[in-house]
Design an enzyme around this catalytic site. Structure first.
Site, PDB file in Angstrom:
ATOM      1  N   ARG A   1       9.215   1.433  -2.637  1.00  0.00           N
ATOM      2  CA  ARG A   1       8.836   0.178  -2.512  1.00  0.00           C
ATOM      3  C   ARG A   1      10.505  -0.510  -2.427  1.00  0.00           C
ATOM      4  O   ARG A   1      10.711  -1.305  -1.793  1.00  0.00           O
ATOM      5  CB  ARG A   1       8.482  -0.456  -3.330  1.00  0.00           C
TER       6      ARG A   1
ATOM      7  N   ASP B   1       0.892  -1.461   0.205  1.00  0.00           N
ATOM      8  CA  ASP B   1      -0.207  -0.173  -0.261  1.00  0.00           C
ATOM      9  C   ASP B   1       1.263   1.262  -0.031  1.00  0.00           C
ATOM     10  O   ASP B   1       1.964   0.889   0.797  1.00  0.00           O
ATOM     11  CB  ASP B   1      -1.226   0.042   1.387  1.00  0.00           C
TER      12      ASP B   1
END
Ligand code: ITT
Length: 200
Positions: free
Chosen positions: A187, A75
């Site tokens: 990420r 997320d």
């Protein structure tokens, strides 16, 4: 027993965002057999939590329990300092039902201009959660800081990449080679923590 992810394990990438799948696959470095939520026909859950961590856990838990495989969810989102962290967890929703990121980027530009600020700093966050079917879960978070540029530049990546220039670089994520983004992104930083926690 400590939680570990054995190489070769089947792992569901619990995302319906086609932009994330190649990044997740590259960051996992061929270590697992990746199945996608799309391939398995898993439904997309409502993201009802108030944080990146909460929504990552919700998505991983949902995919693991439905599929019976260990699941990994991301997320993530863009937070703008001058907008008190918006769009944040609403980053996907700012693009509307048609996922129009040109619209979402225009909205970011308009909102910043309306504040009259000269502060264009922003950051991306990625929360990564791994959940075992009907079992435990682990969640980590990574962040990358940068500056927003308008108009956006570059056609690589996805989402808000054209308007985000990471600190210390003069290319936007939209202009960089995928491997360059994967070496420094939010990420990638979350993945480094996940690897330290779960890989042998
Ligand atoms: P899933 O929940 O199915 O994974 P999603 O697109 O709904 O897909 P999120 O709720 O995590 O995923 O929304 C993330 C939003 O933030 C999405 O709009 C992205 O475009 C944006 N975003 C996240 N990481 C990004 C990145 O690396 N580059 C550009 N935009 C990014």
């Amino acid at each position: 027993m400590a939680l570990k992810l054995e190489a070769g394990t089947k792992l569901v990438a619990a995302t319906h965002n086609p932009g994330k799948v190649p990044e997740i696959a590259a960051l996992l470095d061929g270590r697992f057999e990746i199945l996608t939520a799309g391939q398995l026909g898993l439904p997309e859950p409502d993201e009802t939590e108030a944080s990146f961590v909460g929504n990552a856990l919700l998505k991983a838990r949902h995919a693991a329990d439905l599929s019976g495989h260990i699941a990994l969810a991301d997320d993530s989102g863009l937070s703008v300092t001058a907008l008190d962290g918006a769009p944040g967890i609403f980053s996907a929703r700012w693009a509307g039902p048609t996922k129009d990121f040109a619209l979402a980027m225009d909205k970011v530009a308009e909102r910043i201009e309306a504040t009259g600020t000269e502060n264009y700093s922003a950051w991306f966050t990625s929360a990564l959660a791994v959940a075992w079917p009907n079992g435990p879960a682990v969640v980590v978070e990574g962040r990358v800081d940068g500056t927003l540029v308008f108009p956006g530049r570059g056609t690589r990546g996805f989402g808000y990449d054209p308007i985000f220039m990471p600190d210390g670089h003069d290319l936007t994520f939209g202009e960089m080679e995928p491997a360059a983004k994967d070496a420094m992104s939010h990420r990638a930083r979350a993945f480094a923590k996940l690897k330290a926690a779960l890989f042998d």
